[in-house]
Design an enzyme around this catalytic site. Structure first.
Site, PDB file in Angstrom:
ATOM      1  CG  HIS A   1      -8.233   0.488   5.856  1.00  0.00           C
ATOM      2  ND1 HIS A   1      -8.213   0.246   4.244  1.00  0.00           N
ATOM      3  CD2 HIS A   1      -7.409   1.511   6.042  1.00  0.00           C
ATOM      4  CE1 HIS A   1      -7.582   1.286   3.858  1.00  0.00           C
ATOM      5  NE2 HIS A   1      -7.347   1.957   4.748  1.00  0.00           N
ATOM      6  CG  ASP A   2      -9.748   4.176   5.005  1.00  0.00           C
ATOM      7  OD1 ASP A   2      -9.466   4.012   5.738  1.00  0.00           O
ATOM      8  OD2 ASP A   2     -10.319   3.803   3.594  1.00  0.00           O
TER       9      ASP A   2
ATOM     10  CG  ASP B   1      -2.230   0.294   1.005  1.00  0.00           C
ATOM     11  OD1 ASP B   1      -2.072   1.794   0.962  1.00  0.00           O
ATOM     12  OD2 ASP B   1      -2.871   0.721   1.875  1.00  0.00           O
TER      13      ASP B   1
HETATM   14  C1  GLC Z   1      -7.154   6.585   2.048  1.00  0.00           C
HETATM   15  C2  GLC Z   1      -6.663   5.376   3.238  1.00  0.00           C
HETATM   16  C3  GLC Z   1      -7.444   5.524   4.377  1.00  0.00           C
HETATM   17  C4  GLC Z   1      -6.755   7.007   5.098  1.00  0.00           C
HETATM   18  C5  GLC Z   1      -6.486   7.978   3.963  1.00  0.00           C
HETATM   19  C6  GLC Z   1      -5.327   8.846   3.966  1.00  0.00           C
HETATM   20  O1  GLC Z   1      -8.421   6.696   1.875  1.00  0.00           O
HETATM   21  O2  GLC Z   1      -7.833   4.251   3.294  1.00  0.00           O
HETATM   22  O3  GLC Z   1      -7.195   4.549   5.243  1.00  0.00           O
HETATM   23  O4  GLC Z   1      -7.275   7.539   6.124  1.00  0.00           O
HETATM   24  O5  GLC Z   1      -5.905   7.423   3.072  1.00  0.00           O
HETATM   25  O6  GLC Z   1      -4.452   8.176   3.856  1.00  0.00           O
END
Ligand code: GLC
Length: 544
Positions: free
Chosen positions: A317-318, A102
């Site tokens: 995870h979001d 990631d």
């Molecule tokens: C993406 C990720 C999230 C994070 C955001 C800022 O949306 O999935 O978890 O907080 O980016 O990096």
């Protein structure tokens, strides 16, 4: 095992997302680690997945759980070492599993060496790695707001300048206009590739070409030039899969990201379907309108058909847990979790399973002081200050908070669900005693085995990659039914989305088909049929 030397191998693949902090702790410090993932590779091989999207494990102060990177080239000591990462890559590869890292390329941590240099002086060579604007304290360059609340600008007194950030102040945005920034990032990606990494998930990639002076966050004018450059310089020389997270993707621009001839990304990870059960703001929940959901899926399946490639997902995870969100996480937990899985895995695109989804893990209610996510905590403080009732704010968090998905993976019914022998960094969902991997593996009828079957079906039925998509009964408010068709065969997916029975009419041709997977036993296919609560099935019909 998929042959990953084949072009577009990822179209046949199913990926699994691991949130490493909450997967498996092997040291007793309450935080998951790379060794923990290695320990469970056999489990993941049994499930049948082809790749792991690993949320960030790079050096980070963990303000946003690793999405604030302070060194892209090192593994955070909390997760292990670079050697552990190499071991993970090798051990996974032996089992046909690719590692997909990631990459957070839009911003770094404010503790990154580049940013620390950048705030030394305006002449520092790293100053232009970020986005600074002159100004006066208290007078922001403009009214842009950050995703996690508050203004998108922070004042640095010694420079008499503001810097720009789209998320939290500890996540300053990188200046992609600066070629040196881009080259550093490409070089770092090549370094991870040389260690055997086979793919990258690109965090908020549609936001890299922001133009804060013009109020542009996503889909900036130079976005696709940058993506093409990155593909050419960082990804192109082998069969790397790239997954672009893009909240700003829509059916008009999606094929720009992942169109066959565009040479940008393998697939786009967009969220239109995930925003349907909210009012304008994420925290204001409304009921899902199933007809609208069908309409959106239909739009996306048609728009990218033979033009690009979708990612298929319901959890990450979001997002809250899907069985608690669109299913029923009490009485019909198993039926509805399986229904949602069958519903998703019949479509065109690459499915992503989020850790725990395959055993039907559910949302978890906590006391406000137990939550860890900065987005939740900022929103709570903001709404309290605006006079919202605490109970209402808590209801929004229970429904929508990101920590719902971040509770530790439930492997067994032993202490902390087998996640850690220490004190977990975040609350463990108490239902681990009933919902856990050990239980799921023993029960031949578990949600796990439905996922396993679906993954295997995706490998054996090319129609799922290539077939056309047609909704059945698009206006019916209770069912989600569709068919995939090619010249030789048809795949029919029938899902009752409700807790009540539902009468449906089957096409004569389908009655002679084979039921490949279902969530109830004793199914008799006939022209007039009654689907039981959350009943779902996939029927395969060979015509030639
Ligand atoms: C993406 C990720 C999230 C994070 C955001 C800022 O949306 O999935 O978890 O907080 O980016 O990096």
């Amino acid at each position: 095992m998929l042959d990953k030397t084949q072009k577009d191998w990822w179209k046949k693949a199913v990926f699994y997302q691991i949130y490493p902090k909450s997967f498996q702790d092997t040291t007793g410090n309450g935080v998951g680690d790379l060794q923990g993932i290695i320990e469970h590779l056999d489990y993941l091989e049994t499930l049948g997945i082809d790749g792991i999207w690993l949320s960030p494990v790079f050096a980070s102060p963990q303000v946003d759980n690793g999405y604030d990177i302070s060194n892209y080239r090192e593994i955070d000591a909390m997760f292990g070492t670079k050697e552990d990462m190499v071991k993970l890559i090798q051990e996974a590869k032996k089992r046909g599993i690719s590692i997909i890292l990631d990459m957070v390329l839009n911003h770094t941590s404010d503790k990154h060496e580049w940013f620390q240099q950048a705030i030394q002086s305006k002449d520092n060579p790293y100053h232009d790695y970020y986005i600074f604007r002159d100004g006066k304290e208290g007078e922001y360059p403009n009214d842009m707001k950050a995703v996690f609340g508050g203004p998108a600008w922070k004042w640095i007194p010694s420079l008499e300048q503001y810097y720009f950030f789209q998320f939290s102040p500890q996540q300053p945005d990188l200046n992609w206009e600066n070629e040196k920034v881009r080259e550093e990032l490409y070089d770092m990606i090549r370094m991870w590739k040389s260690l055997g990494v086979e793919g990258f998930r690109l965090d908020v990639i549609d936001q890299i070409a922001k133009e804060p002076d013009n109020h542009i966050t996503n889909n900036g004018p130079k976005l696709h030039t940058y993506l093409q450059e990155m593909r050419e310089k960082a990804f192109v020389d082998n069969q790397i899969v790239t997954i672009g997270e893009a909240w700003g993707a829509n059916i008009e621009n999606a094929s720009l990201f992942c169109g066959e001839e565009r040479n940008e990304l393998s697939m786009v990870f967009q969220f239109e379907h995930m925003c349907l059960d909210q009012e304008n703001e994420k925290w204001d929940v409304k009921d899902l309108d199933l007809v609208q959901l069908k309409d959106i899926y239909n739009k996306w399946q048609q728009a990218l058909y033979q033009k690009g490639w979708n990612s298929l997902f319901l959890d990450n995870h979001d997002l809250p847990r899907i069985v608690s969100r669109w299913g029923n996480d009490t009485l019909y937990r198993k039926e509805s979790a399986k229904m949602l899985a069958i519903f998703l895995h019949g479509m065109q695109g690459t499915p992503f399973i989020y850790q725990g989804e395959e055993i039907g893990m559910t949302n978890c209610k906590m006391d406000i002081h137990e939550y860890q996510d900065l987005e939740i905590l900022n929103m709570f403080a903001d709404r309290i200050s605006k006079g919202y009732k605490k109970e209402d704010i808590m209801d929004s968090i229970y429904a929508r908070g990101r920590d719902n998905a971040r509770t530790p993976m439930q492997f067994s019914n032993t202490k902390n669900g087998g996640f850690s022998t220490g004190k977990p960094w975040i609350k463990v969902n108490e239902n681990y005693k009933e919902i856990n991997v050990e239980e799921a593996l023993q029960d031949k009828d578990s949600i796990f085995y439905t996922y396993q079957k679906l993954i295997s079906i995706r490998k054996h039925y090319p129609i799922l990659q290539e077939g056309s998509f047609t909704l059945i009964e698009p206006k019916d408010p209770d069912t989600f039914m569709y068919k995939r068709e090619s010249e030789e065969d048809t795949m029919v997916i029938l899902c009752n989305w409700r807790e009540k029975e539902k009468k449906i009419i089957l096409d004569k041709e389908w009655i002679s088909g084979d039921i490949l997977v279902s969530n109830y036993k004793d199914i008799l296919l006939q022209e007039e049929m009654v689907l039981r609560p959350y009943e779902a099935m996939m029927i395969y019909v060979r015509r030639k």
